[in-house]
Design an enzyme around this catalytic site. Structure first.
Site, PDB file in Angstrom:
ATOM      1  N   ASP A 193      -2.367   0.981  -6.422  1.00  0.00           N
ATOM      2  CA  ASP A 193      -2.822   0.003  -7.304  1.00  0.00           C
ATOM      3  C   ASP A 193      -3.740   1.354  -7.534  1.00  0.00           C
ATOM      4  OD1 ASP A 193      -4.681  -1.489  -8.996  1.00  0.00           O
ATOM      5  OD2 ASP A 193      -4.844  -2.949  -7.248  1.00  0.00           O
ATOM      6  N   ARG A 244       7.783 -11.926  -0.996  1.00  0.00           N
ATOM      7  CA  ARG A 244       8.741 -10.846  -0.113  1.00  0.00           C
ATOM      8  C   ARG A 244       9.900 -10.739  -0.937  1.00  0.00           C
ATOM      9  NH1 ARG A 244       5.038  -7.948   2.477  1.00  0.00           N
ATOM     10  NH2 ARG A 244       2.697  -8.748   3.452  1.00  0.00           N
ATOM     11  N   GLU A 282       6.086   3.885   0.173  1.00  0.00           N
ATOM     12  CA  GLU A 282       4.679   2.812  -0.089  1.00  0.00           C
ATOM     13  C   GLU A 282       5.892   2.483  -0.930  1.00  0.00           C
ATOM     14  OE1 GLU A 282       3.147   0.571   0.202  1.00  0.00           O
ATOM     15  OE2 GLU A 282       0.721   1.545  -0.472  1.00  0.00           O
ATOM     16  N   ASP A 283       5.306   0.689  -1.452  1.00  0.00           N
ATOM     17  CA  ASP A 283       5.785  -0.339  -2.552  1.00  0.00           C
ATOM     18  C   ASP A 283       5.210   0.275  -4.078  1.00  0.00           C
ATOM     19  OD1 ASP A 283       2.833  -1.186  -1.755  1.00  0.00           O
ATOM     20  OD2 ASP A 283       4.270  -3.195  -0.948  1.00  0.00           O
ATOM     21  N   PHE A 343      -0.366  -8.125 -11.866  1.00  0.00           N
ATOM     22  CA  PHE A 343      -0.026  -8.019 -10.156  1.00  0.00           C
ATOM     23  C   PHE A 343       1.381  -9.147 -10.121  1.00  0.00           C
ATOM     24  CE2 PHE A 343       0.230  -9.885  -5.858  1.00  0.00           C
ATOM     25  CZ  PHE A 343      -0.724  -9.000  -5.363  1.00  0.00           C
TER      26      PHE A 343
HETATM   27  P1  IMP Z   1      -4.643   0.410  -3.544  1.00  0.00           P
HETATM   28  O1  IMP Z   1      -4.742   1.294  -2.606  1.00  0.00           O
HETATM   29  O2  IMP Z   1      -5.635  -0.375  -4.237  1.00  0.00           O
HETATM   30  O3  IMP Z   1      -3.627   1.768  -4.288  1.00  0.00           O
HETATM   31  O4  IMP Z   1      -3.234  -0.837  -2.877  1.00  0.00           O
HETATM   32  C1  IMP Z   1      -1.914  -0.527  -2.106  1.00  0.00           C
HETATM   33  C2  IMP Z   1      -1.892  -1.679  -1.835  1.00  0.00           C
HETATM   34  O5  IMP Z   1      -2.082  -3.441  -2.319  1.00  0.00           O
HETATM   35  C3  IMP Z   1      -0.099  -1.934  -1.397  1.00  0.00           C
HETATM   36  O6  IMP Z   1       0.644  -0.707  -0.783  1.00  0.00           O
HETATM   37  C4  IMP Z   1       0.087  -3.211  -1.723  1.00  0.00           C
HETATM   38  O7  IMP Z   1       0.420  -3.675  -1.184  1.00  0.00           O
HETATM   39  C5  IMP Z   1      -1.728  -4.200  -2.312  1.00  0.00           C
HETATM   40  N1  IMP Z   1      -1.018  -4.235  -4.129  1.00  0.00           N
HETATM   41  C6  IMP Z   1      -1.103  -3.552  -4.854  1.00  0.00           C
HETATM   42  N2  IMP Z   1      -1.327  -3.866  -5.744  1.00  0.00           N
HETATM   43  C7  IMP Z   1      -0.398  -4.278  -6.242  1.00  0.00           C
HETATM   44  C8  IMP Z   1       0.410  -5.948  -6.388  1.00  0.00           C
HETATM   45  O8  IMP Z   1       0.839  -5.727  -7.770  1.00  0.00           O
HETATM   46  N3  IMP Z   1       1.252  -7.287  -5.991  1.00  0.00           N
HETATM   47  C9  IMP Z   1       1.216  -6.625  -4.653  1.00  0.00           C
HETATM   48  N4  IMP Z   1       0.581  -6.029  -4.119  1.00  0.00           N
HETATM   49  C10 IMP Z   1      -0.595  -5.062  -4.612  1.00  0.00           C
HETATM   50 MG    MG Z   2       1.361  -2.025   0.677  1.00  0.00          MG
END
Ligand code: IMP
Ligand code: MG
Length: 177
Positions: free
Chosen positions: A97, A159, A93-94, A146
């Site tokens: 959050d 990207r 995973e990238d 972000f």
């Molecule tokens: P979560 O479900 O809130 O943990 O969000 C995870 C997903 O939100 C990641 O896989 C990203 O695709 C996107 N995301 C969360 N934070 C960022 C950020 O700072 N930049 C870009 N994408 C983000």
């Molecule tokens: Mg993602």
């Protein structure tokens, strides 16, 4: 543009992570599951550094519609092609959050009875989590800002940046056009 992690810093950390993963999966043939689309750079770089045989597959989920805040629900947009039952899985995973995406995915994949399931993320945001997710391999912990680049987008832009940068107002305005 304010660079948070340079190309060289990312590369160096990935070499360390790849060594750990290679050691942990010694003698196994894990399936790396890349979460589209943000993890593609990370996955491609990791694959070339791993010293164990492995397969790859992709899954696509959405939690962010677009923009910078989570919508709170997770949907499966594209499923795996691979039957993962009995396999050793490494989710790639990238960024984490809220933790919503990974806790959904973890539960979803565990229901398919893999032999093991581990999670690797390049970035882990220091935020109070709605869902606690245990992550096995973390590239970098970052502040709750972000970020864009190295696969990460804002409204599908940026990207392609080789580094990770903070999203600034001017970038946000540009990608919203
Ligand atoms: P979560 O479900 O809130 O943990 O969000 C995870 C997903 O939100 C990641 O896989 C990203 O695709 C996107 N995301 C969360 N934070 C960022 C950020 O700072 N930049 C870009 N994408 C983000
Ligand atoms: Mg993602």
């Amino acid at each position: 543009m304010q660079v948070l992690l340079t190309e060289a810093q990312i590369a160096r950390r990935l070499r360390e992570l790849a060594r750990e993963v290679s050691r942990d999966f010694l003698g196994k043939t894990p399936v790396l599951i890349g979460i589209l689309k943000g993890s593609v750079f990370l996955l491609a770089d990791l694959m070339r550094l791993l010293e164990v045989d492995h397969e790859v597959d992709f899954i696509s989920i959405s939690s962010y519609a677009s923009g910078v805040s989570s919508s709170g629900t997770v949907r499966l947009l594209k499923d795996l092609d691979t039957d993962i039952s009995g396999r050793d899985i490494l989710i790639v995973e990238d960024i984490i959050d809220s933790g919503l995406s990974l806790s959904y995915l973890r539960k979803n994949l565990l229901s398919r009875n893999p032999r093991s399931l581990a999670i690797l993320t390049l970035l882990d945001k220091r935020v109070p989590r709605e869902r606690q997710v245990y992550v096995d391999y973390v590239g970098f912990e970052i502040e709750d800002r972000f970020v864009i680049g190295y696969g990460l987008d804002h409204a599908e832009r940026y990207r392609e940046l080789p580094h990770v940068a903070l999203l600034e107002q001017e970038d946000a305005t540009r990608s919203e056009r």
